[in-house]
Design an enzyme around this catalytic site. Sequence first.
Site, short mmCIF file in Angstrom:
data_model
loop_
_atom_site.label_atom_id
_atom_site.label_comp_id
_atom_site.label_asym_id
_atom_site.label_seq_id
_atom_site.Cartn_x
_atom_site.Cartn_y
_atom_site.Cartn_z
N ASP A 163 10.05 43.59 88.32
CA ASP A 163 9.83 44.79 89.12
C ASP A 163 8.97 44.55 90.36
O ASP A 163 9.06 45.30 91.33
CB ASP A 163 9.27 45.94 88.28
CG ASP A 163 8.01 45.59 87.55
OD1 ASP A 163 7.67 44.40 87.47
OD2 ASP A 163 7.35 46.52 87.03
N GLU A 174 12.32 31.86 83.50
CA GLU A 174 11.56 31.27 84.61
C GLU A 174 11.29 29.79 84.43
O GLU A 174 11.22 29.05 85.43
CB GLU A 174 10.23 32.02 84.78
CG GLU A 174 10.36 33.45 85.28
CD GLU A 174 10.59 34.49 84.20
OE1 GLU A 174 10.67 35.69 84.51
OE2 GLU A 174 10.70 34.08 83.01
N HIS A 213 1.05 47.14 83.78
CA HIS A 213 1.75 46.17 82.95
C HIS A 213 1.74 44.81 83.64
O HIS A 213 1.64 44.71 84.86
CB HIS A 213 3.19 46.62 82.69
CG HIS A 213 4.02 46.78 83.93
ND1 HIS A 213 3.82 47.79 84.83
CD2 HIS A 213 5.04 46.04 84.42
CE1 HIS A 213 4.68 47.68 85.83
NE2 HIS A 213 5.43 46.62 85.61
N HIS A 214 1.84 43.76 82.88
CA HIS A 214 1.80 42.36 83.33
C HIS A 214 0.40 41.91 83.74
O HIS A 214 0.24 40.77 84.18
CB HIS A 214 2.76 42.08 84.49
CG HIS A 214 4.20 42.34 84.18
ND1 HIS A 214 4.69 42.43 82.89
CD2 HIS A 214 5.27 42.50 85.01
CE1 HIS A 214 5.99 42.66 82.94
NE2 HIS A 214 6.38 42.70 84.21
N GLY A 264 7.41 14.34 81.64
CA GLY A 264 8.04 14.17 80.34
C GLY A 264 8.17 15.43 79.51
O GLY A 264 7.97 15.40 78.29
N ASP A 301 20.05 16.13 71.40
CA ASP A 301 20.29 17.42 70.75
C ASP A 301 19.01 18.24 70.64
O ASP A 301 19.02 19.46 70.83
CB ASP A 301 20.94 17.22 69.37
CG ASP A 301 20.21 16.20 68.50
OD1 ASP A 301 19.24 15.57 68.97
OD2 ASP A 301 20.63 16.02 67.34
N ASN A 323 21.67 12.81 67.43
CA ASN A 323 21.05 11.90 66.47
C ASN A 323 20.07 12.64 65.56
O ASN A 323 19.09 12.09 65.08
CB ASN A 323 20.37 10.73 67.18
CG ASN A 323 19.48 11.19 68.33
OD1 ASN A 323 19.11 12.36 68.40
ND2 ASN A 323 19.13 10.28 69.22
N GLY A 377 17.79 15.09 65.78
CA GLY A 377 16.38 15.41 65.97
C GLY A 377 15.74 14.69 67.13
O GLY A 377 16.39 14.21 68.05
N GLU A 432 10.14 11.04 69.33
CA GLU A 432 8.98 11.41 68.52
C GLU A 432 8.96 10.63 67.21
O GLU A 432 7.89 10.26 66.71
CB GLU A 432 8.99 12.92 68.24
CG GLU A 432 9.25 13.81 69.44
CD GLU A 432 8.09 13.82 70.43
OE1 GLU A 432 7.15 13.03 70.25
OE2 GLU A 432 8.15 14.60 71.38
#
Length: 576
Positions: A31, A54, A119-120, A423, A453, A480, A482, A486
Amino acid sequence: MTSKDDITVGGYLLERLAQLGVQSVFGVPGDFNLGFLDLVDDHPKLEWIGNCNELNASYAADGYARVKPKSVGALITTFGVGELSAVNGIAGAFSEHIPVVHIVGVPSTAQQKSKPMLHHTLGDGRYDAYYTAAQQFAVSWAFLNDTHTAAAEIDRVITACITRARPVYLMLPTDIAYERIPKGSLETGPLVRQPPEVDTAIEDFVIDEIVKLVKEAGSSVAILADSCAIRHHCEDELLELIKETGYPVYCAPMGKTVVPEDYERYGGIYIGSITPPEVKQAVESTKLILSVGLLNSDFNTGGFTYRIEPTSTVQLHSDHTKIQYAMFPDVGMKHLLPKLTSALRDLKSSAVSVAVPPFKATIPSPNDDPLHPIISQAYFWPRMAAFFKPKDVIVAETGTSSFGVLGVPFPKDSIFVSQILWGSIGYTVGATLGAALGARERGLGRTILFVGDGSLQLTVQELSTMMKCGLAPIVFVLNNSGYTIERYLHGKTRAYNDIVNWKWTQLLEVLGPDAKPAPKSYTVNNKTELEELLDDPDFAKAERMQLVEVMMDKFDAPEALQRTAELSTKANKYAQ
């Protein structure tokens, strides 16, 4: 009193963006920016893209700026909730030297003064909280609350953006957007970079010192190029230096494609201790390294394992030069490189006597691939190198994709988009939208995305925007099961590195049911199926949106990723 030569503040701002070659504007309506978006929508040279959120919009602005040299990414969000959602993407652009103009529609100047509990807001009257936060991720900023200074402030901030190649932030109140101001300097042409003034005496001294070191090193000189040569538009000057001197040239990971990878004196990527042995030996045994635009981040340097002593290095950057331990502020590479080329041109005969290891991709034979006939990382990336074409825009997600693609050459005039320093997983989906739009505007080739994925699940909505815009990227989803990067960092078999396996080949139908031409999806389970698909001329034309689910082993990863993860894990020092 206004005149026919006046323009709205919002119109002035948009005209400055259009003068820099911006054609696509990213963001989400809210808005406090809706009135301003009318001006965007009505502008004859700008197209409002409209993103799903965003964060994706900020990624898209980043990707757009990478593919549109000497332009910027333009992002419009709303006060508070919108701009804060975009902060991660803006921080990544700051980290990686990407010029993005972030415009935030904010409450009117009257409300900024009276501070009602709108608001916001945070509910405590701090209307400047987000403005203060944004300054941590910008090189310049302005609150456009005064029509008398608005044009000058817009020019100041955007000039900083294109000069320093980093994000900037503009607060535009709802009432100010439509206030009229003189066109002023708009008619004199676009804004230009304003690098620091160069002291020619100091610059000449720097050239002399570099030449002395080069002569002392004899033929044992090499060039190591990186991303800031791209970000600060020094590719042409760098290429002239390389070709006129004949020195061997290598790149850091973030600088991939700053040097044409089919150039006969290009030896590939140097990543410290995880570099292929022949390249590592060639770089680390060199007496003098001319470093151009290097960013010494952990993933960019193989976990800080560069074996190049400061006494053997000359570093050229956008705003300074460092010779061994001596620093020369304001002596930037854009102005220095042509002079350096002229000073070193006569030494070419000794430089070309040094052999350069060829940079090529070799597909392993079945006997050398323990996962055969499964699609292994060792097979996949060299095979994809044969699929690439000149002028392709190749986008690689953080993790297996960004590490895997480093080891294979790209064809002439291709562009590499990845976020190796910041990253943020999921970055490439939004970035692919921006990159594909930039590629279309420039008349480049295909846009090809490689994404895991797990990463795709973070930002998948932007596939919908791509189809809405009539874009046709090829999206390779590496399935693969996951977060493989990590897993190698920590918790290889832990549940937190697993994900829900989506029905990937149904995504495009769900996200773009009205897309024309209709998108296509494929699953390839083994090398034979992948070969057949890549050899299909209709697939290779990329005339429609296409998604390819590539089935891969859960624990397979490029060697460079595995070795980098080992170094990172040691640095993290998790308790065992």
